[in-house]
Write a protein that holds these residues in place. Structure first.
Motif, PDB file in Angstrom:
ATOM      1  N   TYR A   1       0.867  -1.180   0.000  1.00  0.00           N
ATOM      2  CA  TYR A   1       0.000   0.000   0.000  1.00  0.00           C
ATOM      3  C   TYR A   1       0.904   1.230   0.000  1.00  0.00           C
ATOM      4  O   TYR A   1       1.935   1.249   0.683  1.00  0.00           O
ATOM      5  CB  TYR A   1      -0.898   0.005   1.235  1.00  0.00           C
TER       6      TYR A   1
ATOM      7  N   HIS B   1      -5.379   4.516   6.469  1.00  0.00           N
ATOM      8  CA  HIS B   1      -5.554   3.334   7.317  1.00  0.00           C
ATOM      9  C   HIS B   1      -5.161   3.619   8.765  1.00  0.00           C
ATOM     10  O   HIS B   1      -5.906   3.347   9.691  1.00  0.00           O
ATOM     11  CB  HIS B   1      -4.740   2.160   6.751  1.00  0.00           C
TER      12      HIS B   1
ATOM     13  N   ARG C   1     -11.303   7.871   1.624  1.00  0.00           N
ATOM     14  CA  ARG C   1     -10.528   6.618   1.539  1.00  0.00           C
ATOM     15  C   ARG C   1     -11.135   5.668   0.507  1.00  0.00           C
ATOM     16  O   ARG C   1     -10.417   5.011  -0.254  1.00  0.00           O
ATOM     17  CB  ARG C   1     -10.512   5.958   2.917  1.00  0.00           C
TER      18      ARG C   1
ATOM     19  N   ARG D   1      -3.558  -2.190  -6.120  1.00  0.00           N
ATOM     20  CA  ARG D   1      -3.245  -2.574  -4.739  1.00  0.00           C
ATOM     21  C   ARG D   1      -2.803  -4.036  -4.629  1.00  0.00           C
ATOM     22  O   ARG D   1      -3.078  -4.826  -5.514  1.00  0.00           O
ATOM     23  CB  ARG D   1      -4.408  -2.423  -3.756  1.00  0.00           C
TER      24      ARG D   1
ATOM     25  N   HIS E   1     -12.522  -7.323   4.389  1.00  0.00           N
ATOM     26  CA  HIS E   1     -12.241  -5.899   4.161  1.00  0.00           C
ATOM     27  C   HIS E   1     -13.488  -5.189   3.625  1.00  0.00           C
ATOM     28  O   HIS E   1     -13.779  -4.057   4.011  1.00  0.00           O
ATOM     29  CB  HIS E   1     -11.063  -5.725   3.196  1.00  0.00           C
TER      30      HIS E   1
ATOM     31  N   TYR F   1     -15.483  -2.063   5.317  1.00  0.00           N
ATOM     32  CA  TYR F   1     -15.871  -0.832   4.610  1.00  0.00           C
ATOM     33  C   TYR F   1     -17.370  -0.569   4.760  1.00  0.00           C
ATOM     34  O   TYR F   1     -17.784   0.558   5.022  1.00  0.00           O
ATOM     35  CB  TYR F   1     -15.522  -0.930   3.110  1.00  0.00           C
TER      36      TYR F   1
ATOM     37  N   MET G   1     -18.056   0.664   8.243  1.00  0.00           N
ATOM     38  CA  MET G   1     -17.489   2.011   8.463  1.00  0.00           C
ATOM     39  C   MET G   1     -18.395   3.067   7.820  1.00  0.00           C
ATOM     40  O   MET G   1     -18.409   4.222   8.222  1.00  0.00           O
ATOM     41  CB  MET G   1     -16.078   2.115   7.885  1.00  0.00           C
TER      42      MET G   1
ATOM     43  N   HIS H   1      -9.864  -8.607  12.639  1.00  0.00           N
ATOM     44  CA  HIS H   1      -8.941  -8.165  11.584  1.00  0.00           C
ATOM     45  C   HIS H   1      -7.500  -8.111  12.117  1.00  0.00           C
ATOM     46  O   HIS H   1      -6.571  -8.635  11.502  1.00  0.00           O
ATOM     47  CB  HIS H   1      -9.423  -6.786  11.112  1.00  0.00           C
ATOM     48  N   VAL H   2      -7.347  -7.514  13.297  1.00  0.00           N
ATOM     49  CA  VAL H   2      -6.000  -7.408  13.888  1.00  0.00           C
ATOM     50  C   VAL H   2      -5.483  -8.810  14.230  1.00  0.00           C
ATOM     51  O   VAL H   2      -4.304  -9.135  13.979  1.00  0.00           O
ATOM     52  CB  VAL H   2      -6.030  -6.492  15.136  1.00  0.00           C
TER      53      VAL H   2
ATOM     54  N   VAL I   1       1.621 -10.030   6.133  1.00  0.00           N
ATOM     55  CA  VAL I   1       0.842  -9.000   5.436  1.00  0.00           C
ATOM     56  C   VAL I   1       1.096  -7.601   6.002  1.00  0.00           C
ATOM     57  O   VAL I   1       0.807  -6.604   5.342  1.00  0.00           O
ATOM     58  CB  VAL I   1      -0.683  -9.292   5.461  1.00  0.00           C
ATOM     59  N   LEU I   2       1.642  -7.553   7.238  1.00  0.00           N
ATOM     60  CA  LEU I   2       1.889  -6.237   7.845  1.00  0.00           C
ATOM     61  C   LEU I   2       2.853  -5.400   7.002  1.00  0.00           C
ATOM     62  O   LEU I   2       2.753  -4.173   6.967  1.00  0.00           O
ATOM     63  CB  LEU I   2       2.437  -6.422   9.269  1.00  0.00           C
TER      64      LEU I   2
ATOM     65  N   ARG J   1       2.822  -4.992   4.017  1.00  0.00           N
ATOM     66  CA  ARG J   1       2.100  -4.275   2.956  1.00  0.00           C
ATOM     67  C   ARG J   1       1.608  -2.915   3.450  1.00  0.00           C
ATOM     68  O   ARG J   1       1.449  -1.979   2.681  1.00  0.00           O
ATOM     69  CB  ARG J   1       0.860  -5.061   2.548  1.00  0.00           C
TER      70      ARG J   1
HETATM   71  C1  HEM Z   1      -3.576  -2.330  15.187  1.00  0.00           C
HETATM   72  C2  HEM Z   1      -4.529  -2.215  14.301  1.00  0.00           C
HETATM   73  C3  HEM Z   1      -4.459  -2.672  12.871  1.00  0.00           C
HETATM   74  C4  HEM Z   1      -3.523  -3.419  12.199  1.00  0.00           C
HETATM   75  C5  HEM Z   1      -2.241  -4.046  12.750  1.00  0.00           C
HETATM   76  C6  HEM Z   1      -3.964  -3.530  10.832  1.00  0.00           C
HETATM   77  C7  HEM Z   1      -3.275  -4.161   9.819  1.00  0.00           C
HETATM   78  C8  HEM Z   1      -3.641  -4.212   8.492  1.00  0.00           C
HETATM   79  C9  HEM Z   1      -2.872  -4.824   7.425  1.00  0.00           C
HETATM   80  C10 HEM Z   1      -1.534  -5.517   7.613  1.00  0.00           C
HETATM   81  C11 HEM Z   1      -3.562  -4.685   6.277  1.00  0.00           C
HETATM   82  C12 HEM Z   1      -3.164  -5.216   4.878  1.00  0.00           C
HETATM   83  C13 HEM Z   1      -3.848  -6.552   4.732  1.00  0.00           C
HETATM   84  C14 HEM Z   1      -3.825  -7.143   3.355  1.00  0.00           C
HETATM   85  O1  HEM Z   1      -3.479  -6.468   2.380  1.00  0.00           O
HETATM   86  O2  HEM Z   1      -4.214  -8.324   3.228  1.00  0.00           O
HETATM   87  C15 HEM Z   1      -4.785  -3.984   6.587  1.00  0.00           C
HETATM   88  C16 HEM Z   1      -5.748  -3.645   5.673  1.00  0.00           C
HETATM   89  C17 HEM Z   1      -6.970  -3.078   6.007  1.00  0.00           C
HETATM   90  N1  HEM Z   1      -7.368  -2.677   7.263  1.00  0.00           N
HETATM   91 FE1  HEM Z   1      -6.273  -2.764   8.967  1.00  0.00          FE
HETATM   92  N2  HEM Z   1      -5.168  -2.876  10.694  1.00  0.00           N
HETATM   93  C18 HEM Z   1      -5.500  -2.346  11.905  1.00  0.00           C
HETATM   94  C19 HEM Z   1      -6.613  -1.589  12.201  1.00  0.00           C
HETATM   95  C20 HEM Z   1      -7.664  -1.398  11.320  1.00  0.00           C
HETATM   96  C21 HEM Z   1      -8.886  -0.699  11.669  1.00  0.00           C
HETATM   97  C22 HEM Z   1      -9.218  -0.051  13.000  1.00  0.00           C
HETATM   98  C23 HEM Z   1      -9.666  -0.726  10.556  1.00  0.00           C
HETATM   99  C24 HEM Z   1     -11.034  -0.106  10.467  1.00  0.00           C
HETATM  100  C25 HEM Z   1     -12.093  -0.738  10.147  1.00  0.00           C
HETATM  101  C26 HEM Z   1      -8.938  -1.424   9.495  1.00  0.00           C
HETATM  102  C27 HEM Z   1      -9.401  -1.663   8.213  1.00  0.00           C
HETATM  103  C28 HEM Z   1      -8.651  -2.186   7.173  1.00  0.00           C
HETATM  104  C29 HEM Z   1      -9.101  -2.290   5.777  1.00  0.00           C
HETATM  105  C30 HEM Z   1     -10.477  -1.864   5.234  1.00  0.00           C
HETATM  106  C31 HEM Z   1      -8.040  -2.838   5.054  1.00  0.00           C
HETATM  107  C32 HEM Z   1      -7.986  -3.107   3.531  1.00  0.00           C
HETATM  108  C33 HEM Z   1      -7.057  -2.119   2.888  1.00  0.00           C
HETATM  109  C34 HEM Z   1      -7.652  -0.724   2.822  1.00  0.00           C
HETATM  110  O3  HEM Z   1      -8.596  -0.523   2.056  1.00  0.00           O
HETATM  111  O4  HEM Z   1      -7.169   0.175   3.544  1.00  0.00           O
HETATM  112  N3  HEM Z   1      -7.719  -1.807  10.010  1.00  0.00           N
HETATM  113  N4  HEM Z   1      -4.803  -3.707   7.945  1.00  0.00           N
END
Ligand code: HEM
Ligand code: HEM
Length: 179
Positions: free
Chosen positions: A12, A20, A67, A78, A90, A94, A97, A156-157, A171-172, A174
């Motif tokens: 990303y 994010h 976003r 992506r 994901h 969305y 949210m 998700h986390v 995946v982190l 990314r």
């Molecule tokens: C400590 C907190 C978090 C960590 C470590 C984290 C980590 C990540 C990682 C590693 C990805 C990439 C995954 C991939 O490409 O397969 C991702 C994507 C994503 N995360 Fe998180 N996340 C966190 C919090 C959140 C929160 C609070 C939300 C809100 C709903 C969120 C929503 C998303 C979404 C929608 C994606 C898809 C990519 C995008 O459209 O931005 N995440 N996250």
């Protein structure tokens, strides 16, 4: 090498990451305000946190729209989802949210009460009876779907950690760190 602004098929980009992580922080704040209300009702902590719930909710809603638009512009570049479940997960994040603040805003409008966020007037409010369906929609779904969103965020986390630990798929990298 510096990370590009736009997404690439392996990482990303800077804008997607900014959305994010800024939103992750704001969600942490938002759920703290809800926890304060539920666990420490009428305390000074509750009063302070709850005073920001609508403002931060409106900010999250605005950021989500931006976003989403940025995500659509970058859709073909992506990093591909690691599985169908990740893609679905994901998408549901969305969806929630979007819907969670939307039904709250509808309820606010339908109640006839005014709304401003960070001092910016958004709804003037009106005299007369409430718009019942809007108020009902918000009252039934806002809290319910809000809690559902929290559970999915925790899932998700957890999935990110599980992928790193057991699937040997970090995946982190990314979404964080350099290329
Ligand atoms: C400590 C907190 C978090 C960590 C470590 C984290 C980590 C990540 C990682 C590693 C990805 C990439 C995954 C991939 O490409 O397969 C991702 C994507 C994503 N995360 Fe998180 N996340 C966190 C919090 C959140 C929160 C609070 C939300 C809100 C709903 C969120 C929503 C998303 C979404 C929608 C994606 C898809 C990519 C995008 O459209 O931005 N995440 N996250
Ligand atoms: C994504 C953003 C938001 C999240 C995650 C969120 C989350 C929540 C949650 C989980 C509750 C339930 C608390 C309980 O069970 O007692 C709640 C309550 C509430 N929220 Fe939000 N909220 C958001 C945005 C907003 C916005 C934009 C407004 C107003 C314009 C708002 C107004 C309220 C009000 C008035 C309550 C108390 C009544 C109720 O429980 O439905 N929220 N919020």
């Amino acid at each position: 090498m510096a990370l590009p602004l736009r997404d690439t098929t392996t990482h990303y980009g800077r804008i997607s990451r900014a959305f994010h992580w800024a939103m992750a922080l704001l969600f942490a704040w938002q759920f703290t305000s809800v926890a304060a209300r539920v666990l420490f009702e009428d305390s000074a902590f509750d009063d302070f946190m709850w005073a920001w719930h609508r403002d931060v909710g409106v900010l999250l809603f605005t950021l989500l729209l931006l976003r989403g638009a940025w995500g659509l512009l970058n859709l073909s570049r992506r990093p591909p989802s690691v599985s169908v479940m990740a893609k679905l997960g994901h998408l549901v994040l969305y969806g929630l949210m979007l819907v969670v603040p939307l039904v709250a805003l509808l309820r606010q409008y339908g109640s006839g009460r005014s709304l401003s966020a960070f001092g910016i007037p958004l709804m003037p409010g009106f005299e007369g009876p409430e718009i019942e369906w809007m108020v009902a929609l918000g009252s039934i779904f806002h809290g319910l779907l809000g809690w559902t969103l929290l559970v999915l965020i925790l899932g998700h986390v957890a999935m990110v950690a599980i992928h790193r630990r057991y699937a040997h798929h970090d995946v982190l990298t990314r979404m964080a760190g350099s290329r």
